[in-house]
Design an enzyme around this catalytic site. Structure first.
Site, PDB file in Angstrom:
ATOM      1  N   GLY A  32       0.843  -1.092   0.194  1.00 59.24           N
ATOM      2  CA  GLY A  32      -0.299  -0.125  -0.015  1.00 59.24           C
ATOM      3  C   GLY A  32       1.154   1.598   0.073  1.00 59.24           C
ATOM      4  O   GLY A  32       2.295   1.089  -0.553  1.00 59.24           O
ATOM      5  N   HIS A  38       4.012   2.579  -8.043  1.00 64.22           N
ATOM      6  CA  HIS A  38       3.385   1.221  -7.989  1.00 64.22           C
ATOM      7  C   HIS A  38       2.555   1.715  -9.583  1.00 64.22           C
ATOM      8  O   HIS A  38       1.917  -0.083 -10.228  1.00 64.22           O
ATOM      9  CB  HIS A  38       2.073   1.307  -6.761  1.00 64.22           C
ATOM     10  CG  HIS A  38       3.389   1.103  -5.855  1.00 64.22           C
ATOM     11  ND1 HIS A  38       3.573   2.241  -4.744  1.00 64.22           N
ATOM     12  CD2 HIS A  38       3.665   0.261  -5.037  1.00 64.22           C
ATOM     13  CE1 HIS A  38       4.245   1.287  -3.237  1.00 64.22           C
ATOM     14  NE2 HIS A  38       4.463   0.092  -3.906  1.00 64.22           N
TER      15      HIS A  38
END
Ligand code: PAF
Length: 271
Positions: A32, A38
């Site tokens: 996360g 990402h």
């Protein structure tokens, strides 16, 4: 529309259906606090597969420092917003479903994992390899995507996939950097504005120093605490701390002696 799964049993039913439809699955495992690095992994996974699965799981077993685990950012709503349109399925498994064994079963590697990050973070790679194996077993992807910033992690995961005959292709993706050259990392948000500015010297010094010893001396002169800088297999690896935040990076050592390292690393040239 992104589907979110908080229970592995529900996910398994959905996963079986992807098989029925003959879809190729790309997987991006994360902890996360998603950023543009990402996003690049998700975009590549989307280009190369029919379906993209993202997992968000802050894996407690890979943190050797309980403080680091406690302070690890967990902005789930912002993560889901970033993943929207890129990930088809997001897994948010609870720790007890990932560790029904209370971590009695582990994956250990005895050579590469003992150096650099492994030497400074005891147990870290055992935690990483164990959770990645569990996630790969749960997701059963055709391809799994990892950033090259964590070079040692990528090498170990690739090695594990080969050693344990895992039916997955491990794909390494280029490090994404901020305009000043600092590699994007979920930990960067913990840097104060002053420390963030100073942190840009880390990749610049890694790339611009003739050898690891000089890089260490220059980093210390800039106020970094240095865990290690080392050259290995054409790559320079480094880990430092600034204002209590630990940063790691690596650059490819270039062959061109006139413009030794910055060009290869995609970094701004030292002025
Ligand atoms: O690189 C990370 O974010 C983590 O180490 C990983 C691979 C998701 C395992 O927890």
């Amino acid at each position: 529309m992104t589907r979110v799964f908080e229970r592995l049993a529900e996910w398994r039913t959905a996963r079986a259906e992807l098989d029925t439809r003959g879809l190729r699955v790309g997987f991006v495992p994360t902890m996360g606090a998603l950023h543009a690095g990402h996003r690049a992994l998700l975009e590549q996974a989307k280009r190369e597969n029919d379906r993209v699965v993202l997992s968000i799981f802050v894996n407690p077993t890979q943190f050797n420092d309980p403080d680091d685990l406690a302070r690890y950012p967990r902005p789930v709503a912002a993560d889901l917003a970033l993943a929207d349109g890129l990930a088809d399925d997001v897994l948010l498994p609870p720790a007890e479903e990932i560790y029904p064994d209370d971590y009695r079963y582990r994956v250990t590697e005895y050579t590469l994992s003992t150096r650099w990050e492994g030497a400074h973070r005891p147990g870290h790679f055992e935690g990483v390899l164990t959770v990645v194996l569990k996630l790969l077993n749960a997701v059963r992807p055709h391809r799994a995507y990892f950033g090259e910033k964590d070079w040692q992690q990528l090498e170990l995961i690739r090695g594990m996939a080969g050693a344990l005959l895992l039916p997955v292709e491990i794909v390494g993706c280029a490090t994404v950097r901020d305009v000043d050259g600092l590699a994007l990392s979920s930990r960067n948000v913990r840097l104060s504005p002053t420390a963030r500015k100073r942190a840009a010297a880390f990749p610049r010094i890694l790339a611009g120093s003739p050898d690891p010893a000089t890089a260490v001396a220059r980093l210390k002169a800039e106020g970094f605490e240095v865990d290690y800088v080392d050259d290995h297999a054409g790559i320079r690896l480094g880990a430092v701390r600034i204002d209590g935040v630990r940063l790691i990076d690596n650059i490819q050592l270039a062959r061109d002696p006139l413009n030794p390292r910055a060009a290869a690393a995609g970094l701004p040239s030292p002025s």
